[in-house]
Design a protein around this motif. Structure first.
Motif, short mmCIF file in Angstrom:
data_model
loop_
_atom_site.label_atom_id
_atom_site.label_comp_id
_atom_site.label_asym_id
_atom_site.label_seq_id
_atom_site.Cartn_x
_atom_site.Cartn_y
_atom_site.Cartn_z
N VAL A 41 16.49 40.28 17.49
CA VAL A 41 16.26 41.54 16.76
C VAL A 41 15.23 42.40 17.50
CG1 VAL A 41 16.92 40.65 14.48
CG2 VAL A 41 14.54 40.50 15.24
N THR A 42 15.19 43.68 17.15
CA THR A 42 14.31 44.64 17.81
C THR A 42 12.84 44.25 17.63
OG1 THR A 42 15.90 46.26 17.02
CG2 THR A 42 13.89 47.12 18.02
N ARG A 156 14.23 43.02 9.52
CA ARG A 156 15.04 43.33 10.71
C ARG A 156 16.31 42.49 10.78
NH1 ARG A 156 11.00 42.13 15.04
NH2 ARG A 156 9.71 41.25 13.38
N ASP A 159 18.82 43.77 8.25
CA ASP A 159 19.35 45.07 8.64
C ASP A 159 20.22 44.97 9.89
OD1 ASP A 159 19.69 47.85 8.84
OD2 ASP A 159 17.98 47.98 10.21
N GLU A 160 19.70 44.32 10.93
CA GLU A 160 20.34 44.40 12.25
C GLU A 160 21.44 43.36 12.46
OE1 GLU A 160 17.39 44.40 15.35
OE2 GLU A 160 16.11 45.79 14.24
N GLY A 163 23.43 43.38 8.47
CA GLY A 163 23.88 44.72 8.09
C GLY A 163 23.77 45.02 6.61
N HIS A 165 20.56 45.23 4.85
CA HIS A 165 19.32 45.98 4.60
C HIS A 165 18.82 45.82 3.17
CE1 HIS A 165 16.67 49.34 6.28
NE2 HIS A 165 16.11 48.90 5.19
N SER A 228 23.22 36.90 17.66
CA SER A 228 23.15 38.19 18.35
C SER A 228 23.69 38.08 19.78
CB SER A 228 21.74 38.77 18.29
OG SER A 228 20.97 38.27 19.31
#
Ligand code: SF4
Ligand code: SF4
Ligand code: FES
Lengths: 238, 183
Positions: A41-42, A156, A159-160, A163, A165, A228
């Motif tokens: 994740v970011t 994160r 959300d990422e 999906g 959130h 991911s």
């Protein structure tokens, strides 16, 4: 592929441009403590544990969100950094209610591990004993805000990767907390698919499976990285 | 050589740290050769903390007036004070009540009035039952501490690894999972 050459702890390295200092150090086998960083994740730079010194800069920068630059000379283990890291961990402990002896994550907790790593045998900051809640409304999982360190990994990952959130950060400063849906009980948030990714992402015992008791939580953070990588690189490896 | 004057003290804790101390098994016999136990709830009958103590293990947080008075006395009369176990080091479980706004009254009301099956009444006996402090506190927020030994309880191995160097006049290294993991 553009390459940057730099030095971390006296080791000469050449890495792809755009790589973060944390990733570059990791590839070279130089350990930098981290808590909010999660593969897959970011990065957000929330915990400040990964601060490094860069020669010529008079401020410390978080390695997870700082890109490597040509000719950078980076230090990761100076006395100053070690002292700041220990202070950061002590502040995290003093800010919440971490009673390891009765925690689901006792023995398998990234916060505990980091405390050992930085040599914390006590907190020099007075404990705040904040009055925080526990949400048991979800049929499968629970969140105990007393153990939350606001790393935002759950936010994160939900959300990422999922999906959905479901999570966000509400309020500011010491009143900050992880909020579900529109400040609803978790169990009432229709967007939640009950996938359990936040349970695996959470570095502490804050989010856990209902029914687990002391020391029974074993988060599988590698699963999130696997998902991911599978999605982005189409490699199903673990 | 004079024997090391050794003490252990039990404040607001469950006595688990002392039980772990008793788990030292045969090392207790070696210890008995090297130290004179001058005060301890598990190894000595003296009721008053003596002067000139060399090493003292203090289990538990400071939760009431008696704990506070004894801790001050212990610090005054002890050369090397060890904060022994998570309750001493972090206040741990006894501090769960700190988050209540009126924590002393709140915990007594809950325990003695709300949850009472018969005869609900708050214990009140000045001079006999010590008053609760408003905030349960780890030791080092009150007096200087020389060595911190976390753990709930610290294992017998950890206690031994802390005491053994001290008995030989060296300072133990409190580092690594074996020595400082909480919980
Ligand atoms: S989350 Fe980790 S540090 Fe916090 S109480 Fe649980 S085991 Fe201890
Ligand atoms: S609940 Fe867990 S993952 Fe989410 S912010 Fe808190 S500590 Fe991080
Ligand atoms: S890992 Fe870099 S700030 Fe948390």
């Amino acid at each position: 592929m553009a390459v940057r050459t730099l030095k971390i702890d006296d080791r000469e390295l050449a890495v792809e441009a755009g790589t973060s200092i944390l990733e570059a150090a990791q590839e070279a086998g130089i350990p930098i403590p981290r808590l909010c960083h999660l593969e897959g994740v970011t990065p957000v730079g929330a915990c400040r544990l990964c601060l490094v010194e860069i020669e010529g800069l008079n401020k410390l920068l978080p390695a997870c969100v700082t890109e490597v630059g040509e000719g950078m000379v980076i230090h990761t283990q100076t006395a100053k950094l070690q002292e700041y890291r220990r202070m950061t961990v002590e502040l995290i402990f003093a800010e919440g209610n971490h009673i390891c002896a009765i925690c689901v994550a006792n023995g398998d907790c990234e916060l505990q591990d980091v405390a050992i790593q930085v040599g914390m045998d006590h907190s020099r900051f007075p404990y705040q004993f904040p009055d925080r809640g526990i949400d048991l409304s979800h049929p499968l999982f629970a969140i105990d805000h007393n153990r939350c360190i606001l790393c935002t990994r759950c936010v994160r990952v939900c959300d990422e990767i999922e999906g959905a959130h479901v999570w966000d950060v509400a309020q500011r400063g010491p009143d900050c907390y992880i909020v579900s849906g529109l400040n609803q009980p978790w169990g009432e948030v229709e967007a939640c698919t009950s996938c359990g990714k936040c349970v695996d992402a959470c570095p502490t015992g804050a989010i856990f499976k209902k029914g687990s008791t002391t020391g029974e939580k074993h988060a599988d953070t590698a699963k999130l990285e696997f998902l991911s990588t599978a999605r982005e690189k189409h490699q199903w490896t673990r | 050589m004079d024997k090391i004057r050794f003490a252990t003290v039990w404040l607001a804790g469950c006595s688990g740290c002392h039980m772990s101390f008793l788990d030292l098994d045969e090392f207790l016999i070696d210890l008995a050769d090297l130290v004179e136990v001058v005060y301890s709830p598990v190894a000595c009958d003296l009721k008053h903390y003596p002067d000139n103590v060399d090493v003292c293990l203090v289990e538990g947080a400071v939760a009431n007036q008696d704990n506070l008075d004894l801790l001050y006395e212990v610090r005054r009369k002890t050369r090397l004070l060890i904060s022994f176990g998570d309750c001493a080091v972090t206040a741990n479980v006894p501090a769960l009540r700190n988050r209540l706004s009126e924590s002393a009254a709140g915990v007594l009301d809950r325990g003695y009035l709300e949850l009472a099956d018969t005869n609900p009444q708050r214990p009140y006996a000045p001079g006999i039952v010590p008053e609760l402090m408003e905030r349960v506190t780890p030791l080092h927020e009150i007096v200087p501490i020389d060595i911190f030994m976390p753990g709930c309880p610290p294992s017998a191995d950890r206690i031994r690894a802390t005491l053994e160097p001290l008995l030989q006049g060296r300072t133990p290294t409190m580092a690594g999972r074996e020595m400082i993991k909480f919980g």
